[in-house]
Design a protein around this motif. Structure first.
Motif, PDB file in Angstrom:
ATOM      1  N   THR A 183      48.121  58.091  59.815  1.00 14.44           N
ATOM      2  CA  THR A 183      48.399  56.689  60.184  1.00 14.44           C
ATOM      3  C   THR A 183      48.731  55.879  58.938  1.00 14.44           C
TER       4      THR A 183
ATOM      5  N   ARG B 273      52.671  54.638  58.045  1.00 14.55           N
ATOM      6  CA  ARG B 273      52.603  53.199  58.341  1.00 14.55           C
ATOM      7  C   ARG B 273      53.996  52.600  58.141  1.00 14.55           C
TER       8      ARG B 273
ATOM      9  N   ARG C 108      57.304  49.970  66.165  1.00 12.62           N
ATOM     10  CA  ARG C 108      57.837  50.355  67.473  1.00 12.62           C
ATOM     11  C   ARG C 108      57.206  49.600  68.628  1.00 12.62           C
TER      12      ARG C 108
ATOM     13  N   GLY D 252      45.224  48.911  67.093  1.00 14.68           N
ATOM     14  CA  GLY D 252      46.048  50.099  66.911  1.00 14.68           C
ATOM     15  C   GLY D 252      47.474  49.995  67.404  1.00 14.68           C
ATOM     16  N   ILE D 253      47.973  48.778  67.572  1.00 15.28           N
ATOM     17  CA  ILE D 253      49.330  48.660  68.101  1.00 15.28           C
ATOM     18  C   ILE D 253      50.308  48.117  67.061  1.00 15.28           C
ATOM     19  N   GLY D 254      49.837  47.962  65.830  1.00 12.41           N
ATOM     20  CA  GLY D 254      50.762  47.649  64.747  1.00 12.41           C
ATOM     21  C   GLY D 254      50.764  46.216  64.256  1.00 12.41           C
ATOM     22  N   LYS D 255      49.724  45.447  64.564  1.00  9.93           N
ATOM     23  CA  LYS D 255      49.723  44.037  64.148  1.00  9.93           C
ATOM     24  C   LYS D 255      49.663  43.919  62.621  1.00  9.93           C
ATOM     25  N   THR D 256      48.665  44.600  62.054  1.00  6.37           N
ATOM     26  CA  THR D 256      48.508  44.509  60.603  1.00  6.37           C
ATOM     27  C   THR D 256      49.705  45.138  59.901  1.00  6.37           C
ATOM     28  N   SER D 257      50.156  46.269  60.426  1.00  4.68           N
ATOM     29  CA  SER D 257      51.324  46.934  59.830  1.00  4.68           C
ATOM     30  C   SER D 257      52.521  45.998  59.862  1.00  4.68           C
TER      31      SER D 257
ATOM     32  N   LEU E 210      48.814  53.233  69.642  1.00 10.23           N
ATOM     33  CA  LEU E 210      49.630  54.147  68.837  1.00 10.23           C
ATOM     34  C   LEU E 210      48.828  54.784  67.709  1.00 10.23           C
ATOM     35  N   ARG E 211      47.926  53.981  67.137  1.00 12.72           N
ATOM     36  CA  ARG E 211      47.136  54.552  66.041  1.00 12.72           C
ATOM     37  C   ARG E 211      46.324  55.754  66.523  1.00 12.72           C
TER      38      ARG E 211
ATOM     39  N   TRP F 281      33.146  48.001  64.416  1.00 11.30           N
ATOM     40  CA  TRP F 281      33.750  48.348  65.714  1.00 11.30           C
ATOM     41  C   TRP F 281      32.714  48.239  66.841  1.00 11.30           C
TER      42      TRP F 281
END
Ligand code: ATP
Length: 485
Positions: free
Chosen positions: A5, A9, A17, A47-52, A198-199, A291
């Motif tokens: 991951t 990244r 995506r 895990g859907i790409g916000k930070t990325s 996705l992550r 978490w």
């Protein structure tokens, strides 16, 4: 083990995506930032790409980034320091608005600003967001867990779960880059199993691919093994024997919740690990705890898998070597007494250092535990005990040494003397000032420092702490723990 991951990244927004609309909106927000100067909240499931996406945006714009935790009380100071530096850069380059001088502030956990010690934290962040001279992206899972004031002060962009249709091509790309053969149905099965995350799909792909040249649908289905593992077998797997990936699988096979597994690992890890390993392990346990907190707050049990990643794979990866032999793990963690002791210890740390309870628990406490592991070095342990006014149960809890041992008793006695000496030294009112001392260059609260057992952070001088702009260290010039030496 390189984490896929991280390895894959997205480095540009075009590689993010499954959220095209959100992605475009984010790019537009950045391009027009000089006109509106508002912060933006990017929210959605983990895990859907916000930070990325935030990092990729900065890279596309040629901006630097600084990533901070919104619930951390020192965040405001750090942002201001970065803002100051950016302004200075702008002056030097002769441009006050040049986009290349921007620093994108990424404020994680914007929906997680609460708790007694964070009271007022939300309005502080709101104030900050309104007045910042730099673009800010706030990251949140739950938009409506943020205060109304904060929500109103920001633009908002929702990231939706990534559909299985968008997940499959990401997995396919990774397989190709890794030279891994695959059955299309295998990738589809992984995408379906991970419903939008996705992550975790990428994590599953990596776990299944380990030791294989090709992955089939059967491998994916068989990955869901049905085997029951006992707690001691699990502890041996994580703390002594297995790779991160194997330890993760083993954790899935134990019939206990991640909450309980975290308590067991937390309780037993100091029986096996050396201080350096311990410092790293505590960092993963702190993540697991984070978490678990999210599960409790949101009742969203899909976050459990991230706790398990940390408590099993993370703690196993913190080891420098495998170990054999038999370990006397003892019984179940005594949660009620231990919890109480931990709460008191955390409260003392929080009060003394001016941290939030969560920072004290997740970042300062693990650091103190690592540097005073089994009461070594003794002088430092005495200093810590005096500084925080710990009793034997507290010292035992922090250092992992037995409460009734002579060692712990004598440390508490020496600490008592040290405190008295200091009272004498500061007689004439100075003792009053000791009540709100803080650790010099408050690195105890930093994740970086917490992982670096070699760094004598407690003795760092003000200058080095102040010059390290990437750290959230604040120094108020008051006396600190080092004064106890
Ligand atoms: N939309 C995406 N496109 C490409 N890769 C992604 C995407 N979403 C997640 N990933 C992969 O998952 C990893 C984790 O994503 P990221 O940390 O950005 O998620 P997040 O939504 O910010 O999660 P969290 O809320 O937990 O911080 C990335 O490093 C990347 O490998």
């Amino acid at each position: 083990m390189v984490d896929w991951t991280e390895k894959y990244r997205p480095s540009s927004l075009s590689e993010v995506r499954g959220n095209n609309k959100a992605r475009d909106a984010l790019a537009e927000w950045a391009k027009s930032w000089d006109d509106h100067r508002e912060a933006v909240v990017v929210y959605g499931s983990p895990g859907i790409g916000k930070t990325s996406a935030a990092h990729a945006l900065a890279s596309d714009m040629g901006w630097e980034t600084v990533e901070l935790n919104a619930s951390d009380q020192r965040t405001g100071d750090v942002i201001e320091r970065f803002a100051g530096r950016a302004a200075k850069n702008a002056t030097l380059s002769g441009s006050s608005t040049g986009t290349s001088t921007r620093q994108l502030v990424i404020l994680d956990e914007a929906d997680n600003i609460h708790g007694n010690y964070d009271r007022g934290g939300s309005s502080a962040v709101t104030k900050l967001v309104k007045s910042s001279s730099q673009p800010i992206v706030l990251i949140a899972n739950e938009f409506y867990d943020m205060s109304r004031g904060l929500r109103n002060a920001c633009q908002e962009i929702e990231f939706r779960d990534v559909s299985a249709r968008s997940i499959v091509p990401v997995l396919r790309d990774i397989c190709r880059k890794e030279g891994l053969e695959f059955e299309s149905d295998a990738l589809q099965a992984i995408a379906d199993m991970n419903s939008g995350d996705l992550r975790s799909a990428v994590n599953d792909l990596q776990a299944i691919a380990e030791g294989r040249d090709k992955i089939t649908e059967e491998d994916v289905i068989m990955g869901d093994r049905d085997r029951s593992v006992g707690l001691f077998e699990f502890l041996d797997a994580v703390l002594k024997e297995e790779s991160a990936q194997e330890a993760l699988y083993t954790a899935y096979d134990v019939d206990e919740t991640p909450d309980d597994l975290t308590k067991w690992v937390e309780d037993k890890v100091s029986l096996v690990y050396e201080p350096d390993e311990l410092a790293r392990a505590y960092e993963f346990l702190a993540n697991a705890d984070r978490w678990l907190g999210r599960v409790r707050a949101s009742q969203n049990y899909s976050y459990w898998r991230y706790a398990t990643d940390n408590l099993a794979a993370g703690v196993a990866a913190s080891r420098d070597r495998t170990r054999g032999g038999w370990t006397r793990y003892g019984g179940a963690p005594y949660r009620s007494t231990r919890d109480k002791t931990r709460d008191t210890v955390v409260r003392k740390i929080a009060e003394k250092g001016g941290f939030s309870m969560s920072t004290a628990r997740r970042e300062v406490l693990p650091y103190l535990s690592a540097v005073t592991h089994h009461c070594k070095p003794r002088e430092l342990t005495v200093a810590m005990t005096a500084y925080y006014d710990f009793d034997t149960s507290h010292v035992s809890f922090v250092t992992g040494s037995g409460e009734t041992t002579n060692k712990v008793q004598s440390i508490v006695e020496d600490a008592e003397e040290l405190r008295e000496e200091l009272v004498e030294e500061h007689a004439g009112g100075a003792f009053a000032g000791m009540e709100d001392v803080s650790i010099d260059g408050e690195n105890g609260g930093e994740t970086d420092a917490a992982t670096d057992g070699d760094d004598d952070v407690l003795n760092r001088d003000d200058e080095s702490a102040a010059s390290d702009e990437a750290e959230a260290s604040t120094d108020d010039g008051q006396s600190g723990l080092s004064d106890f030496f």
